[in-house]
Scaffold this active site. Structure first.
Site, PDB file in Angstrom:
ATOM      1  N   ASN A  53      50.389  70.083   9.609  1.00  0.00           N
ATOM      2  CA  ASN A  53      50.058  71.425  10.109  1.00  0.00           C
ATOM      3  C   ASN A  53      49.028  71.323  11.226  1.00  0.00           C
ATOM      4  O   ASN A  53      49.208  71.868  12.321  1.00  0.00           O
ATOM      5  CB  ASN A  53      49.486  72.291   8.979  1.00  0.00           C
ATOM      6  N   ASP A  54      47.939  70.616  10.926  1.00  0.00           N
ATOM      7  CA  ASP A  54      46.925  70.468  11.965  1.00  0.00           C
ATOM      8  C   ASP A  54      47.380  69.472  13.022  1.00  0.00           C
ATOM      9  O   ASP A  54      47.045  69.617  14.202  1.00  0.00           O
ATOM     10  CB  ASP A  54      45.589  70.033  11.347  1.00  0.00           C
ATOM     11  N   CYS A 104      51.393  65.477   3.687  1.00  0.00           N
ATOM     12  CA  CYS A 104      51.107  66.613   2.805  1.00  0.00           C
ATOM     13  C   CYS A 104      51.094  67.933   3.570  1.00  0.00           C
ATOM     14  O   CYS A 104      50.713  68.951   3.015  1.00  0.00           O
ATOM     15  CB  CYS A 104      49.796  66.407   2.047  1.00  0.00           C
ATOM     16  N   ARG A 159      43.647  71.033  -2.339  1.00  0.00           N
ATOM     17  CA  ARG A 159      42.782  71.624  -1.307  1.00  0.00           C
ATOM     18  C   ARG A 159      41.572  72.230  -2.001  1.00  0.00           C
ATOM     19  O   ARG A 159      41.582  73.395  -2.398  1.00  0.00           O
ATOM     20  CB  ARG A 159      43.535  72.730  -0.553  1.00  0.00           C
ATOM     21  N   ARG A 165      47.095  77.231  15.155  1.00  0.00           N
ATOM     22  CA  ARG A 165      48.082  77.459  14.081  1.00  0.00           C
ATOM     23  C   ARG A 165      48.052  78.893  13.584  1.00  0.00           C
ATOM     24  O   ARG A 165      48.956  79.333  12.883  1.00  0.00           O
ATOM     25  CB  ARG A 165      47.875  76.462  12.934  1.00  0.00           C
ATOM     26  N   GLU A 217      45.332  64.093  10.843  1.00  0.00           N
ATOM     27  CA  GLU A 217      45.753  65.391  11.363  1.00  0.00           C
ATOM     28  C   GLU A 217      45.201  65.616  12.763  1.00  0.00           C
ATOM     29  O   GLU A 217      45.411  66.649  13.371  1.00  0.00           O
ATOM     30  CB  GLU A 217      45.365  66.524  10.408  1.00  0.00           C
ATOM     31  N   HIS A 274      47.002  79.533   6.658  1.00  0.00           N
ATOM     32  CA  HIS A 274      46.715  79.271   5.250  1.00  0.00           C
ATOM     33  C   HIS A 274      47.241  80.364   4.331  1.00  0.00           C
ATOM     34  O   HIS A 274      47.486  80.135   3.153  1.00  0.00           O
ATOM     35  CB  HIS A 274      45.230  78.971   5.051  1.00  0.00           C
ATOM     36  N   ARG A 280      41.365  66.341  -1.763  1.00  0.00           N
ATOM     37  CA  ARG A 280      40.754  66.382  -0.434  1.00  0.00           C
ATOM     38  C   ARG A 280      39.378  67.027  -0.560  1.00  0.00           C
ATOM     39  O   ARG A 280      39.255  68.104  -1.152  1.00  0.00           O
ATOM     40  CB  ARG A 280      41.618  67.191   0.522  1.00  0.00           C
TER      41      ARG A 280
HETATM   42  C1  PEP Z   1      47.568  69.967   7.274  1.00  0.00           C
HETATM   43  O1  PEP Z   1      46.804  70.232   8.200  1.00  0.00           O
HETATM   44  O2  PEP Z   1      48.765  69.670   7.424  1.00  0.00           O
HETATM   45  C2  PEP Z   1      47.079  70.004   5.891  1.00  0.00           C
HETATM   46  C3  PEP Z   1      47.808  69.534   4.909  1.00  0.00           C
HETATM   47  O3  PEP Z   1      45.869  70.570   5.675  1.00  0.00           O
HETATM   48  P1  PEP Z   1      45.627  72.153   5.773  1.00  0.00           P
HETATM   49  O4  PEP Z   1      46.941  72.813   5.943  1.00  0.00           O
HETATM   50  O5  PEP Z   1      44.935  72.584   4.539  1.00  0.00           O
HETATM   51  O6  PEP Z   1      44.757  72.254   6.976  1.00  0.00           O
HETATM   52 MG    MG Z   2      44.706  70.331   7.850  1.00  0.00          MG
END
Ligand code: PEP
Ligand code: MG
Length: 560
Positions: A437-438, A485, A289, A448, A414, A187, A325
């Site tokens: 990402n997740d 996203c 977010r 991650r 995700e 993050h 979200r």
């Molecule tokens: C993701 O997981 O791709 C996402 C957009 O949410 P975050 O990165 O905030 O976990």
């Molecule tokens: Mg995520």
């Protein structure tokens, strides 16, 4: 120090910048089993002087701070001079604690009292702990922890940066970020991209670069040049200009070369981001977010506070969509007011929607605030849940969203389970957004945050691309639009692949929109589908990336 040395890490936020290094000191912990002071009176004197040194430093910073920061710094200096706190530390020294341990224990006892008092006092706990951490460092003769006050445009170098530190960096003065640890979708990396600060993570021995050393950071190539050659600085400048010229021609809605619409949206983390993204050439917000707004809050924000914030976020997007979200708390984004206690594996624990199910009042207050803000503005508000895994979760969430009077309910995909069963998970929702990402983290069973495993987290991993394809196929059965996203939406080449897989919209840090728009404008939908086939037929992430790069139009690849 080596001269003209280049260290390679992973570029996570594009662009380049050069300036002197400012090292961020990690928080100093009192030594384990710090010995009891031999001379208690001298130790008391040392601890009081440590607190006073902190107070003087905070007063000095307050004198140079703006009207928002100055009162906070002054209040913190007063905390460092608090006689009650000094008395508590003195008692600990008399009881046999070493100086740093005495400070830490006295501060923790005070913090517990503040927390018990609640309200204003509870909100001061983070400040109190900061004063304590500074006093511990002073007592140990170490530099103060955290980002030091910046006096000139500087490159921030750290072992790792907390999301809260990244969020509060002054972007005029923090011109680039370099970390030794950190992952491509941590993050902190996301916040850096969000704020348009070039950033490179996983840079070997970054913390050993002497403060003040002049470095050039290339957030695209993932390189940090130490004491760079003037020729390199010039080459970076020329590339910046060439890219800027190409991107200046990219305007308007996202469209493939043959006119297939792919809305290009912004990822935002709060009011300041919304105000900045609002006037930009993009079609709305694809991911707000909300937890980013409350990273430093110690008590749950009230309905009124939230309504006010969301109204300010929606206002710049009158007539455009804003996908919100609900709180994705937990794992690397802990929220003090939504803490269910320690977990062995927080990324696999009660985070995101799972946490909302455990604290439904928190969710309902947020939904109420969002509905009020949507009614007060002309934004097309849509609300989605993070970390959905099952049909039941999706439907539980959608019913609560609708009960709050909000019109469009969606889910994030995700978790691979939701992607594989998307035909069913998406049957009763209005839209979905893939969090790559997740999704990469859970598909590849790779934390991650674990920067050393970044190769496994590469969003070009064919398995991740297959899971995205499955999510799109399920959405298509019910005509439920599926966007992306996660960070991969902002990679111009991968964005083409995603569109070829059937992704309906792309949401990213606003700074990444122009390159993605240019990429789309140079390729037809059928060409995107062909790039998706190429990516899926590759055996490795690297092969997929290289093959797509080779097949994409030169007008794109020459500026990447
Ligand atoms: C993701 O997981 O791709 C996402 C957009 O949410 P975050 O990165 O905030 O976990
Ligand atoms: Mg995520």
């Amino acid at each position: 120090m080596l001269v003209h040395e280049t260290r390679t890490g992973i570029g996570v936020s594009g662009g380049s910048a050069a300036g002197p290094v400012v090292q961020v000191a990690p928080p100093a912990a009192p030594p384990k089993d710090e010995p009891a002071p031999a001379d208690v009176d001298a130790a008391i004197q040392h601890v009081l002087e440590s607190f006073e040194a902190v107070a003087v430093e905070l007063d000095t910073r307050a004198a140079g701070a703006d009207e928002h920061a100055a009162p906070i710094l002054t209040a913190n200096a007063m905390m460092a001079r608090d006689v009650g706190l000094h008395g508590a530390a003195t008692d600990r020294l008399k009881a046999g604690d070493g100086p740093a341990t005495a400070i830490k224990n006295a501060v923790e006892a005070y913090a517990a009292q503040f927390e018990a008092l609640g309200g204003y006092f509870a909100e001061r706990v983070a400040d109190l702990r900061d004063v304590g951490a500074r006093a511990v460092a002073a007592a140990l003769g170490l530099p103060a922890p955290g980002v030091p006050p910046l006096t000139e445009p500087s490159v921030i170098v750290a072992l790792d940066l907390a999301p809260a530190d990244t969020a509060t960096l002054d972007r005029e003065l923090a011109i680039a970020i370099v970390t030794q640890a950190g992952g491509r979708t941590s993050h902190t990396a996301i916040l850096a991209a969000q704020r348009g600060i070039p950033a490179v993570v996983q840079v070997p021995d970054a913390t050993s670069i002497e403060p003040g050393t002049f470095v050039a950071v290339d957030g695209d190539a993932g390189e940090v040049a130490i004491d760079p050659d003037p020729a390199l600085l010039e080459a970076q400048r020329v590339r910046r200009e060439k890219r800027a010229a190409a991107l200046a021609t990219s305007t308007g809605p996202g469209l493939t070369a043959d006119g297939h619409a792919v809305p290009l949206l912004a990822n935002i983390g709060g009011v300041a981001d919304a105000e900045e993204a609002g006037p930009q050439d993009l079609e709305g917000v694809g991911l707000f977010r909300t937890e980013f707004v409350f990273l430093s809050a110690t008590v749950a924000p009230t309905l009124e506070e939230q309504t006010d914030i969301y109204t300010k976020v929606f206002a710049p997007f009158e007539g455009r969509r804003v996908v919100v979200r609900t709180l994705d708390a937990g794992a690397d984004k802990p929220l003090a007011f939504a803490d269910l206690g320690e977990e062995e594996n927080p990324a696999l624990g009660r985070r995101g929607l799972r946490l909302s199910q455990a604290l439904p009042d928190l969710l309902d207050t947020q939904l109420k605030a969002l509905a009020a803000a949507a009614n007060a503005t002309g934004a097309d508000a849509r609300v989605m849940a993070p970390m959905v895994a099952t049909v039941d979760e999706a439907e539980w969430f959608a019913s609560r969203v609708r009960a709050a009077g909000l019109k469009k309910a969606g889910v994030m995909i995700e978790v691979p389970a939701a992607a594989l069963r998307s035909e069913h998970v998406l049957e009763n929702v209005d839209f979905a957004s893939i969090g790559t990402n997740d999704l990469a983290q859970y598909t590849m069973a790779t934390d991650r945050m674990a920067g050393e495993l970044s190769e496994l987290l590469d969003p070009w991993q064919p398995a991740v691309i297959d899971v995205v394809a499955a999510a799109c196929a399920g959405g298509a059965v019910h005509d439920v639009p599926v966007g992306v996203c996660g960070e991969s939406a902002g990679d111009p080449l991968l964005a083409l692949v995603l569109v070829g897989l059937g992704v309906a919209s792309l949401s990213m840090a606003p700074s990444k929109v122009p390159a993605v728009r240019l990429a789309l404008s140079l390729h037809t939908l059928e060409e995107c589908r062909e790039l998706a086939r190429i990516a899926r037929s590759a055996r490795t992430a690297q092969d997929a990336h290289e093959a797509v790069r080779a097949a994409a139009k030169d007008a794109l690849t020459e500026i990447l």
